[in-house]
Design an enzyme around this catalytic site. Sequence first.
Site, mmCIF file in Angstrom:
data_model
loop_
_atom_site.group_PDB
_atom_site.id
_atom_site.type_symbol
_atom_site.label_atom_id
_atom_site.label_comp_id
_atom_site.label_asym_id
_atom_site.label_seq_id
_atom_site.Cartn_x
_atom_site.Cartn_y
_atom_site.Cartn_z
ATOM 1 N N GLN A 94 -20.845 15.259 -48.381
ATOM 2 C CA GLN A 94 -19.928 14.798 -47.330
ATOM 3 C C GLN A 94 -19.657 15.937 -46.352
ATOM 4 O O GLN A 94 -19.302 17.046 -46.768
ATOM 5 C CB GLN A 94 -18.604 14.299 -47.936
ATOM 6 C CG GLN A 94 -17.678 13.694 -46.872
ATOM 7 C CD GLN A 94 -16.385 13.107 -47.453
ATOM 8 O OE1 GLN A 94 -16.117 13.233 -48.647
ATOM 9 N NE2 GLN A 94 -15.597 12.487 -46.597
ATOM 10 N N HIS A 100 -16.387 7.126 -44.237
ATOM 11 C CA HIS A 100 -17.393 6.375 -43.475
ATOM 12 C C HIS A 100 -18.412 5.806 -44.438
ATOM 13 O O HIS A 100 -18.895 6.492 -45.332
ATOM 14 C CB HIS A 100 -18.064 7.246 -42.413
ATOM 15 C CG HIS A 100 -18.561 8.557 -42.929
ATOM 16 N ND1 HIS A 100 -17.709 9.613 -43.183
ATOM 17 C CD2 HIS A 100 -19.794 8.983 -43.260
ATOM 18 C CE1 HIS A 100 -18.408 10.637 -43.641
ATOM 19 N NE2 HIS A 100 -19.680 10.284 -43.716
HETATM 20 P P1 AMP Z 1 -21.622 12.590 -44.375
HETATM 21 O O1 AMP Z 1 -22.639 13.666 -44.616
HETATM 22 O O2 AMP Z 1 -21.650 11.481 -45.377
HETATM 23 O O3 AMP Z 1 -20.229 13.166 -44.185
HETATM 24 O O4 AMP Z 1 -22.065 11.896 -43.033
HETATM 25 C C1 AMP Z 1 -21.674 12.301 -41.767
HETATM 26 C C2 AMP Z 1 -22.609 11.611 -40.827
HETATM 27 O O5 AMP Z 1 -22.080 11.666 -39.525
HETATM 28 C C3 AMP Z 1 -24.007 12.260 -40.773
HETATM 29 O O6 AMP Z 1 -24.980 11.293 -41.141
HETATM 30 C C4 AMP Z 1 -24.128 12.690 -39.317
HETATM 31 O O7 AMP Z 1 -25.432 12.552 -38.812
HETATM 32 C C5 AMP Z 1 -23.145 11.772 -38.628
HETATM 33 N N1 AMP Z 1 -22.606 12.269 -37.385
HETATM 34 C C6 AMP Z 1 -22.133 13.503 -37.131
HETATM 35 N N2 AMP Z 1 -21.691 13.595 -35.859
HETATM 36 C C7 AMP Z 1 -21.879 12.374 -35.305
HETATM 37 C C8 AMP Z 1 -21.633 11.826 -34.002
HETATM 38 N N3 AMP Z 1 -21.080 12.556 -33.030
HETATM 39 N N4 AMP Z 1 -21.962 10.535 -33.777
HETATM 40 C C9 AMP Z 1 -22.530 9.788 -34.768
HETATM 41 N N5 AMP Z 1 -22.774 10.247 -36.009
HETATM 42 C C10 AMP Z 1 -22.463 11.521 -36.278
#
Ligand code: AMP
Length: 114
Positions: A94, A100
């Site tokens: 995470q 999310h």
């Molecule tokens: P996690 O690693 O489960 O916390 O996932 C966070 C996710 O957010 C990752 O898959 C990133 O690619 C995505 N992410 C980060 N910044 C953005 C952004 N500005 N818009 C859309 N997705 C994002």
Amino acid sequence: MPDCLFCRIIAGEIPAAKLFEDEECVAIRDVNPMAPTHALVLPREHIESASALDERHEALAGHLVRVGARLARENGIAESGYRLVLNTNADAGQTVFHLHLHLLGGRPMEWPPG
Ligand code: AMP
Ligand code: ZN
């Protein structure tokens, strides 16, 4: 939560490709997709992770899953298959501490995950 990336996206302060929104949640395209379909379903409420869900969030948690399944249908991957994932804390990778739900699909995936 002014320093939270996803709160800022939900507030419209940072642009994102919105796929769906309602009173409870906003769904966006992941900026760094790990599969042909990679969406994130964000509750409007700032909740840090699955570990921070309490009994008040039961309907919301179910709603996020239903929105993920609906997006899977709309993106044509409901039949071929998809994953709904809540990465929680460090070992799960995470990186954004606003809950999310990942929707991933459009290619075969391995099990167990890496
Ligand atoms: P996690 O690693 O489960 O916390 O996932 C966070 C996710 O957010 C990752 O898959 C990133 O690619 C995505 N992410 C980060 N910044 C953005 C952004 N500005 N818009 C859309 N997705 C994002
Ligand atoms: Zn937030």
